[in-house]
Write a protein that holds these residues in place. Structure first.
Motif, PDB file in Angstrom:
ATOM      1  N   GLN A 126       0.451  -0.932   0.016  1.00  0.00           N
ATOM      2  CA  GLN A 126       0.154   0.031  -0.113  1.00  0.00           C
ATOM      3  C   GLN A 126       1.244   1.204   0.413  1.00  0.00           C
ATOM      4  N   ASP A 389     -12.064   0.231   4.144  1.00  0.00           N
ATOM      5  CA  ASP A 389     -11.895   1.462   3.042  1.00  0.00           C
ATOM      6  C   ASP A 389     -10.495   2.334   3.331  1.00  0.00           C
ATOM      7  N   ARG A 390     -10.462   3.554   2.560  1.00  0.00           N
ATOM      8  CA  ARG A 390     -10.132   4.418   3.519  1.00  0.00           C
ATOM      9  C   ARG A 390     -10.217   5.292   4.859  1.00  0.00           C
ATOM     10  N   ASN A 393     -10.741   3.498   7.880  1.00  0.00           N
ATOM     11  CA  ASN A 393      -9.129   3.293   8.276  1.00  0.00           C
ATOM     12  C   ASN A 393      -8.875   4.446   9.010  1.00  0.00           C
ATOM     13  N   GLN A 394      -9.521   5.094   8.434  1.00  0.00           N
ATOM     14  CA  GLN A 394      -8.852   7.236   9.011  1.00  0.00           C
ATOM     15  C   GLN A 394      -9.739   6.704  10.203  1.00  0.00           C
TER      16      GLN A 394
END
Length: 576
Positions: A126, A389-390, A393-394
């Motif tokens: 990633q 997804d991003r 994850n944030q």
């Protein structure tokens, strides 16, 4: 077959950069890039004896390269490499981790060998996608996975996260008994001998390197040494300094003893997750990353790779517990979960997250059991029904940071009180402007009030920003990321400061009720800003509790003439 040149050395005397090759084992060549005069590694890491960057070629029926080198060696390294191998025959490029001093030439290797398959941990792949900005063939590996190169070179991968980046893996070759460890067990020491022949010459640098890079992750060191336990070691092929052949057993033991001493005093979170189930791996590592930004240690425990006695000991030591829900049908995981419940106590913090596998054990009944014991919930359960997804994850990153900050609140107060009062006031006389940094990646955005900002270069135009490691926006400010520096206006900034200084829950919209317009780089421009500057991160320097983020200026605009920038005058200098 690959033509190997033994002990060939090429020198560029004007810059004291040299290359050295040595056949260190059967069909195995080390390429050592010797940087004789480097006197600093990161901002706080002064060097007395230069450093080396080590890369390795393994020739079986298939051809593999383990790590590359620093960009400063680009021409010398690529010329030597193409003299040793035909890049069109390179099958694998194994990335131990993606820090630029080891992966700085990945893009160059892809240009020479577009057919190569890059092998690395999931996090490493990633990171590389964001670094090279081009598609590439890849193979994700985890602890225990194997790769057969033929001719007896069967490689096994050992997970070693946080040594000293989250994406680190070791690689072990069963034929040669060489373990490739990148940063771990290395040292910044530059000399012509390939191996650790004279321990007295290197042991001071070995310990200094451990103290600077590995000591903060002592628990991860112990976990990696445990995973190495079954391997018969002939050589530890490090990423920096001489390779360890003569004294590797003693030096590994020193790592173990130093780390055991360190872990007795540190604040610990035990994080349980289900490997290869849903997105539990991703979520666990995102939460762990957020926690470690606050200086708190994290032990990642796979439900199916631990013993009840180990769990009891870990839970007894831990200040916080994070539970990634296992599948309802996993009896082994449920036995371990029962052990966790039995060992937990009321002085601990607790947090739970779903794994998104479709058959997760329900969160709320387990939450109730921990609350009945008296544990304090660090953040609300993170509920995941599909793949991560991003954005999710944030949320996990920010939730982990909240947990770490809660666990270290007493330590933070002590640090604030510790500094001499006169010195506090003197430091407080250093004044700064007031700014808001805004950034966006995909659908997620972040913001931070900043005052430690300065122009750092004129050619190219560049600025430097000090960002505390536990700030949520830190994950938006890696090399290649883009952001906007919003300059606040004197007399018209208090409401913006009040808004962006408030505590946001994980994943909350930081721009709610704030008027913004998109910059050309996609980040929000605050409409009330006196000026804005669009930037791209070029470099990050680790500096104790902050990152110094150096960025080049892309474009900008001043909204009002003859209006001053808001200025921040602190009363003391040891906290914001």
């Amino acid at each position: 077959m690959v033509a190997l040149t033994d002990n060939k050395q090429t020198t560029k005397s004007t810059t004291r950069l040299t290359l050295q090759t040595s056949e260190i084992a059967s069909e195995t060549t080390a390429i050592r890039c010797l940087d004789w005069d480097r006197d600093r590694f990161d901002i706080e890491f002064g060097l007395q004896n230069g450093t080396t960057y080590n890369s390795f070629i393994i020739q079986g029926e298939k051809l593999a390269l383990v790590d590359t080198s620093h960009a400063k060696f680009r021409q010398l390294y690529l010329e030597l490499l193409t003299g040793l191998i035909d890049p069109s025959q390179l099958d694998y490029l194994i990335i131990s981790h993606t820090e630029p001093d080891h992966s700085g030439l990945v893009k160059d290797i892809l240009a020479l060998a577009p057919q190569v398959t890059i092998v690395g941990a999931k996090v490493a792949i990633q990171f590389l996608e964001n670094m090279v900005h081009q598609p590439f063939a890849h193979q994700i590996v985890k602890n225990g996975d194997r790769l057969d190169l033929g001719n007896g070179h069967q490689l096994e991968f050992v997970s070693a996260p946080n040594l000293h980046w989250p994406d680190t893996i070791f690689t072990y070759d069963y034929k040669t008994q060489v373990l490739y460890t990148c940063d771990a067990f290395g040292m910044h020491y530059c000399d012509e001998p390939t191996f650790d022949e004279d321990l007295s010459l290197i042991e001071a640098d070995f310990e200094y390197y451990y103290d600077c890079l590995m000591k903060p992750n002592a628990r991860s060191v112990l976990a990696a040494i445990k995973r190495m336990g079954k391997l018969e070691l002939g050589i530890i092929a490090t990423g920096h300094g001489p390779l360890l052949q003569y004294h590797h057993a003693e030096l590994v033991d020193r790592y173990q003893q130093w780390s055991k001493a360190q872990t007795k005093a540190e604040t610990l979170v035990a994080l349980f997750y289900a490997e290869d189930y849903g997105c539990s791996d991703d979520l666990a590592r995102a939460i762990a990353y957020g926690i470690t930004k606050t200086g708190v240690a994290v032990e990642l425990i796979n439900w199916n790779d631990t013993e009840p006695q180990e769990v009891r000991e870990l839970v007894a030591q831990a200040a916080g517990l994070v539970i990634g829900m296992p599948p309802q049908s996993d009896s082994e995981a449920h036995a371990i979960l029962s052990t966790v419940l039995a060992a937990a106590h009321s002085k601990q913090a607790i947090a739970l997250f779903e794994s998104g596998g479709g058959e997760d054990e329900p969160v709320y009944p387990l939450r109730n059991k921990f609350q009945e014991i008296g544990l304090t919930e660090a953040f609300p359960p993170i509920l995941v029904k599909e793949s991560s997804d991003r954005a999710i994850n944030q949320v996990c990153d920010e939730a982990g940071t909240d947990l770490g900050q809660w666990l270290t609140r007493d330590r933070t107060v002590k640090q604030i009180k510790a500094i001499d009062n006169s010195l506090q006031k003197a430091l407080g006389r250093i004044s700064n402007g007031l700014y808001i940094i805004t950034a966006q990646k995909g659908e997620i955005s972040s913001a931070m009030v900043a005052s430690w900002v300065t122009q750092a270069s004129m050619t190219p135009l560049g600025i430097a920003i000090a960002v505390a490691k536990d700030r949520a926006i830190e994950s938006f400010l890696h090399v290649g990321d883009r952001f906007v520096l919003n300059v606040l206006e004197e007399g018209n900034y208090q409401h913006l400061i009040k808004h962006f200084l408030k505590r946001f829950s994980p994943g909350a919209d930081r721009f709610e009720e704030i008027k913004t317009v998109p910059a050309s780089n996609g980040s929000p421009i605050i409409a009330e800003s006196l000026a804005y500057i669009e930037c791209e991160v070029s470099n990050r320097i680790e500096c104790s509790d902050h990152w110094i983020v150096y960025s080049t200026v892309q474009t900008g605009r001043l909204a009002k003439l003859d209006v001053l920038t808001a200025v921040h005058h602190r009363k003391v200098g040891n906290h914001y």
